[in-house]
Design a protein around this motif. Structure first.
Motif, PDB file in Angstrom:
ATOM      1  N   ASP A   1     -82.767  11.927  20.480  1.00 45.90           N
ATOM      2  CA  ASP A   1     -81.992  12.733  21.421  1.00 45.90           C
ATOM      3  C   ASP A   1     -80.503  12.598  21.089  1.00 45.90           C
ATOM      4  OD1 ASP A   1     -81.155  10.273  22.494  1.00 45.90           O
ATOM      5  OD2 ASP A   1     -82.369  10.474  24.309  1.00 45.90           O
ATOM      6  N   ALA A   2     -79.652  13.188  21.898  1.00 48.67           N
ATOM      7  CA  ALA A   2     -78.207  13.182  21.631  1.00 48.67           C
ATOM      8  C   ALA A   2     -77.631  11.766  21.624  1.00 48.67           C
ATOM      9  CB  ALA A   2     -77.487  14.043  22.666  1.00 48.67           C
ATOM     10  N   ASP A   3     -78.294  10.827  22.305  1.00 51.65           N
ATOM     11  CA  ASP A   3     -77.831   9.439  22.340  1.00 51.65           C
ATOM     12  C   ASP A   3     -78.478   8.574  21.260  1.00 51.65           C
ATOM     13  OD1 ASP A   3     -76.144   9.887  24.580  1.00 51.65           O
ATOM     14  OD2 ASP A   3     -77.887   9.706  25.914  1.00 51.65           O
TER      15      ASP A   3
ATOM     16  N   ARG B   1     -81.713   7.961  20.874  1.00 54.58           N
ATOM     17  CA  ARG B   1     -82.987   7.346  21.279  1.00 54.58           C
ATOM     18  C   ARG B   1     -84.144   8.101  20.623  1.00 54.58           C
ATOM     19  NH1 ARG B   1     -80.268   7.080  26.639  1.00 54.58           N
ATOM     20  NH2 ARG B   1     -80.914   9.242  26.754  1.00 54.58           N
TER      21      ARG B   1
END
Length: 181
Positions: free
Chosen positions: A43-45, A47
């Motif tokens: 994901d964008a983070d 993860r």
């Protein structure tokens, strides 16, 4: 006398062929069809997320993620035991019923803590509860996550009979899933 021998022989041949047909039918009936592909994305983070693309009428019910149990070579060619940290039994992740292909599923609790040896291999795939179908598995090591960006998907490709990691776009991943049927 020759007629009885011929008749007995014919019966044995018919019985043997019938038994062989039953065994063959049982073996093919127990193997779920492969109707999709599994991948790994972030994901964008950053993860990790499971990625699924399928061509079946419904999504797989669960994603199975486990440490590879066999000793497999690390990218540098050295043998790497896959479970060389405190035991991690793997996890099953439910796939929401209302999703469409392709989709991603969060993987809470992954990677395991404490972190495994960087050479440890993991295998992930989707499966229907009734085992009517499964998806091609993705096999990966944690360092391969570094090559992932949102929108890219790590899959396992077979090249010269060897499984190799391959990064594809989300669009290509969706096409690979729909091409399975």
């Amino acid at each position: 006398m020759a007629t009885r021998t011929t008749l007995a022989r014919t019966r044995r041949i018919v019985a043997t062929l019938a038994a062989a047909l039953l065994v063959l039918t049982a073996l093919t009936a127990c193997t779920p069809a492969i109707e999709g592909v599994t991948g790994l994305t972030v994901d964008a983070d950053g993860r990790p997320l499971a990625a699924l693309a399928w061509c079946a009428d419904k999504p797989p019910d669960v994603i199975v993620l486990a440490a590879e149990s066999a000793v497999s070579p690390a990218p540098d060619g050295a043998p790497a035991p896959s479970a060389n940290w405190p035991s991690w039994p793997g996890r099953d992740y439910d796939v929401p019923r209302d999703v469409t292909s392709p989709t991603t599923v969060q993987l809470p609790g992954f990677p395991p803590d404490p972190a495994p040896d960087r050479r440890a291999a993991f295998r992930m795939y989707g499966v229907a509860d009734n085992s009517s179908f499964t998806t091609h598995a993705v096999t990966f090591r944690l360092p391969e996550l570094a090559g992932l960006r949102p929108g890219s998907v790590l899959i396992t490709a077979v090249v010269n009979n060897d499984e190799v990691p391959k990064y594809v776009s989300l669009d290509e991943f969706a096409r690979l899933g729909s091409d399975e049927c």
